[in-house]
Design a protein around this motif. Structure first.
Motif, PDB file in Angstrom:
ATOM      1  N   GLY A  62      25.638  37.562  20.152  1.00 39.53           N
ATOM      2  CA  GLY A  62      25.700  38.992  20.456  1.00 39.53           C
ATOM      3  C   GLY A  62      25.530  39.325  21.924  1.00 39.53           C
ATOM      4  O   GLY A  62      25.772  40.454  22.335  1.00 39.53           O
ATOM      5  N   ASN A  63      25.101  38.369  22.739  1.00 39.56           N
ATOM      6  CA  ASN A  63      24.967  38.613  24.177  1.00 39.56           C
ATOM      7  C   ASN A  63      26.334  38.590  24.849  1.00 39.56           C
ATOM      8  O   ASN A  63      27.301  38.069  24.294  1.00 39.56           O
ATOM      9  CB  ASN A  63      24.060  37.553  24.822  1.00 39.56           C
ATOM     10  N   GLN A  64      26.385  39.159  26.025  1.00 34.92           N
ATOM     11  CA  GLN A  64      27.621  39.157  26.790  1.00 34.92           C
ATOM     12  C   GLN A  64      27.302  39.185  28.274  1.00 34.92           C
ATOM     13  O   GLN A  64      26.205  39.533  28.680  1.00 34.92           O
ATOM     14  CB  GLN A  64      28.498  40.350  26.421  1.00 34.92           C
ATOM     15  N   ILE A  65      28.288  38.765  29.073  1.00 33.73           N
ATOM     16  CA  ILE A  65      28.169  38.797  30.519  1.00 33.73           C
ATOM     17  C   ILE A  65      29.536  39.150  31.085  1.00 33.73           C
ATOM     18  O   ILE A  65      30.560  38.706  30.568  1.00 33.73           O
ATOM     19  CB  ILE A  65      27.661  37.449  31.085  1.00 33.73           C
ATOM     20  N   THR A  66      29.547  39.971  32.120  1.00 29.50           N
ATOM     21  CA  THR A  66      30.785  40.309  32.810  1.00 29.50           C
ATOM     22  C   THR A  66      30.798  39.589  34.141  1.00 29.50           C
ATOM     23  O   THR A  66      29.829  39.672  34.903  1.00 29.50           O
ATOM     24  CB  THR A  66      30.908  41.833  33.021  1.00 29.50           C
ATOM     25  N   ILE A  67      31.891  38.868  34.387  1.00 33.45           N
ATOM     26  CA  ILE A  67      32.011  38.112  35.630  1.00 33.45           C
ATOM     27  C   ILE A  67      33.200  38.624  36.445  1.00 33.45           C
ATOM     28  O   ILE A  67      34.142  39.190  35.895  1.00 33.45           O
ATOM     29  CB  ILE A  67      32.152  36.592  35.373  1.00 33.45           C
ATOM     30  N   GLN A  68      33.118  38.430  37.737  1.00 32.10           N
ATOM     31  CA  GLN A  68      34.203  38.749  38.671  1.00 32.10           C
ATOM     32  C   GLN A  68      35.062  37.495  38.783  1.00 32.10           C
ATOM     33  O   GLN A  68      34.564  36.427  39.136  1.00 32.10           O
ATOM     34  CB  GLN A  68      33.619  39.122  40.039  1.00 32.10           C
ATOM     35  N   LEU A  69      36.351  37.600  38.454  1.00 32.47           N
ATOM     36  CA  LEU A  69      37.241  36.444  38.484  1.00 32.47           C
ATOM     37  C   LEU A  69      37.610  36.056  39.910  1.00 32.47           C
ATOM     38  O   LEU A  69      37.744  36.921  40.777  1.00 32.47           O
ATOM     39  CB  LEU A  69      38.520  36.739  37.697  1.00 32.47           C
ATOM     40  N   ASN A  70      37.805  34.760  40.126  1.00 38.32           N
ATOM     41  CA  ASN A  70      38.244  34.278  41.435  1.00 38.32           C
ATOM     42  C   ASN A  70      39.722  34.542  41.654  1.00 38.32           C
ATOM     43  O   ASN A  70      40.168  34.645  42.788  1.00 38.32           O
ATOM     44  CB  ASN A  70      37.967  32.780  41.578  1.00 38.32           C
ATOM     45  N   GLN A  71      40.495  34.612  40.572  1.00 40.18           N
ATOM     46  CA  GLN A  71      41.920  34.871  40.688  1.00 40.18           C
ATOM     47  C   GLN A  71      42.340  35.899  39.642  1.00 40.18           C
ATOM     48  O   GLN A  71      41.750  35.980  38.588  1.00 40.18           O
ATOM     49  CB  GLN A  71      42.732  33.574  40.521  1.00 40.18           C
ATOM     50  N   GLN A  72      43.361  36.656  39.979  1.00 48.39           N
ATOM     51  CA  GLN A  72      43.863  37.674  39.061  1.00 48.39           C
ATOM     52  C   GLN A  72      45.054  37.150  38.277  1.00 48.39           C
ATOM     53  O   GLN A  72      45.275  37.534  37.148  1.00 48.39           O
ATOM     54  CB  GLN A  72      44.260  38.918  39.849  1.00 48.39           C
ATOM     55  N   VAL A  73      45.819  36.273  38.891  1.00 44.49           N
ATOM     56  CA  VAL A  73      46.936  35.630  38.213  1.00 44.49           C
ATOM     57  C   VAL A  73      46.468  34.242  37.805  1.00 44.49           C
ATOM     58  O   VAL A  73      46.171  33.401  38.652  1.00 44.49           O
ATOM     59  CB  VAL A  73      48.186  35.557  39.120  1.00 44.49           C
ATOM     60  N   ILE A  74      46.393  34.017  36.503  1.00 43.43           N
ATOM     61  CA  ILE A  74      45.886  32.757  35.977  1.00 43.43           C
ATOM     62  C   ILE A  74      47.048  31.770  35.858  1.00 43.43           C
ATOM     63  O   ILE A  74      48.022  32.044  35.165  1.00 43.43           O
ATOM     64  CB  ILE A  74      45.213  32.982  34.607  1.00 43.43           C
ATOM     65  N   THR A  75      46.914  30.655  36.547  1.00 39.01           N
ATOM     66  CA  THR A  75      47.953  29.626  36.488  1.00 39.01           C
ATOM     67  C   THR A  75      47.577  28.494  35.538  1.00 39.01           C
ATOM     68  O   THR A  75      48.446  27.794  35.044  1.00 39.01           O
ATOM     69  CB  THR A  75      48.227  29.041  37.897  1.00 39.01           C
ATOM     70  N   ASP A  76      46.290  28.304  35.293  1.00 35.49           N
ATOM     71  CA  ASP A  76      45.805  27.258  34.395  1.00 35.49           C
ATOM     72  C   ASP A  76      44.808  27.887  33.428  1.00 35.49           C
ATOM     73  O   ASP A  76      43.698  28.248  33.825  1.00 35.49           O
ATOM     74  CB  ASP A  76      45.157  26.136  35.211  1.00 35.49           C
ATOM     75  N   SER A  77      45.193  27.998  32.163  1.00 30.02           N
ATOM     76  CA  SER A  77      44.333  28.665  31.180  1.00 30.02           C
ATOM     77  C   SER A  77      43.069  27.866  30.863  1.00 30.02           C
ATOM     78  O   SER A  77      42.181  28.364  30.178  1.00 30.02           O
ATOM     79  CB  SER A  77      45.108  28.936  29.890  1.00 30.02           C
ATOM     80  N   ASN A  78      42.976  26.634  31.366  1.00 29.52           N
ATOM     81  CA  ASN A  78      41.777  25.819  31.178  1.00 29.52           C
ATOM     82  C   ASN A  78      40.876  25.813  32.409  1.00 29.52           C
ATOM     83  O   ASN A  78      39.886  25.082  32.446  1.00 29.52           O
ATOM     84  CB  ASN A  78      42.162  24.375  30.822  1.00 29.52           C
ATOM     85  N   ASN A  79      41.240  26.592  33.412  1.00 30.59           N
ATOM     86  CA  ASN A  79      40.460  26.597  34.652  1.00 30.59           C
ATOM     87  C   ASN A  79      40.424  28.014  35.237  1.00 30.59           C
ATOM     88  O   ASN A  79      41.011  28.277  36.274  1.00 30.59           O
ATOM     89  CB  ASN A  79      41.049  25.612  35.656  1.00 30.59           C
ATOM     90  N   ILE A  80      39.713  28.903  34.552  1.00 27.92           N
ATOM     91  CA  ILE A  80      39.555  30.289  34.996  1.00 27.92           C
ATOM     92  C   ILE A  80      38.125  30.432  35.490  1.00 27.92           C
ATOM     93  O   ILE A  80      37.192  30.391  34.689  1.00 27.92           O
ATOM     94  CB  ILE A  80      39.841  31.278  33.847  1.00 27.92           C
ATOM     95  N   GLU A  81      37.949  30.554  36.798  1.00 28.65           N
ATOM     96  CA  GLU A  81      36.605  30.602  37.349  1.00 28.65           C
ATOM     97  C   GLU A  81      36.229  32.013  37.784  1.00 28.65           C
ATOM     98  O   GLU A  81      37.082  32.806  38.169  1.00 28.65           O
ATOM     99  CB  GLU A  81      36.476  29.645  38.534  1.00 28.65           C
ATOM    100  N   GLY A  82      34.928  32.278  37.706  1.00 27.80           N
ATOM    101  CA  GLY A  82      34.411  33.563  38.132  1.00 27.80           C
ATOM    102  C   GLY A  82      32.916  33.481  38.362  1.00 27.80           C
ATOM    103  O   GLY A  82      32.278  32.464  38.081  1.00 27.80           O
ATOM    104  N   PHE A  83      32.373  34.582  38.864  1.00 29.87           N
ATOM    105  CA  PHE A  83      30.960  34.630  39.203  1.00 29.87           C
ATOM    106  C   PHE A  83      30.317  35.847  38.562  1.00 29.87           C
ATOM    107  O   PHE A  83      30.845  36.953  38.631  1.00 29.87           O
ATOM    108  CB  PHE A  83      30.783  34.701  40.718  1.00 29.87           C
ATOM    109  N   GLY A  84      29.164  35.637  37.964  1.00 28.64           N
ATOM    110  CA  GLY A  84      28.395  36.735  37.392  1.00 28.64           C
ATOM    111  C   GLY A  84      27.081  36.223  36.848  1.00 28.64           C
ATOM    112  O   GLY A  84      27.015  35.115  36.326  1.00 28.64           O
TER     113      GLY A  84
END
Length: 128
Positions: A62-84
């Motif tokens: 039930g917990n959640q976290i919102t992160i800021q993505l490093n990229q807006q256009v995702i080229t690799d669906s297995n490597n989506i990085e962000g910070f939060g």
């Protein structure tokens, strides 16, 4: 006339912002994924919803976290990085607001300050 033209030009010059995967807008869709937290090495089965340049990660408990993505256009669906960080909500690319959850506040009896983990807040999402 300038008072009318300037706002119109700004609106026309503002691109539509959405997260894209393989040329498709995936904003608003809740997708199954795995989230890797660099600070602990933990991998979590989650759902993720993208919105503009952010992703909200929903955990099974039930917990959640919102992160800021490093990229807006995702080229690799297995490597989506962000910070939060848990308890923080990103306002823009620089600032976030919220509460800090930390039981290690320095007190007067502490002889040295603990060094922060440089990977704290860094996440990697892999879509399933």
């Amino acid at each position: 006339m300038l008072g009318f033209l300037l706002p119109v030009l700004l609106l026309l010059g503002t691109p539509a912002i959405a997260v894209e995967l393989k040329g498709q807008n995936i904003d608003g869709q809740k997708l199954p994924a795995r989230a890797y937290y660099y600070a602990t090495g933990g991998v979590y089965k989650v759902q993720v919803r993208f919105h503009k340049k952010r992703a909200t990660i929903y955990f099974d408990d039930g917990n959640q976290i919102t992160i800021q993505l490093n990229q807006q256009v995702i080229t690799d669906s297995n490597n989506i990085e962000g910070f939060g960080k848990i308890g923080q909500y990103p306002v823009n690319n620089i600032f976030s607001v919220g509460l800090v959850y930390d039981n290690n506040w320095p007190s007067t009896s502490d002889s040295q300050l603990q060094q922060p983990n440089p990977l704290e807040g860094l996440w990697k999402i892999s879509l399933e």
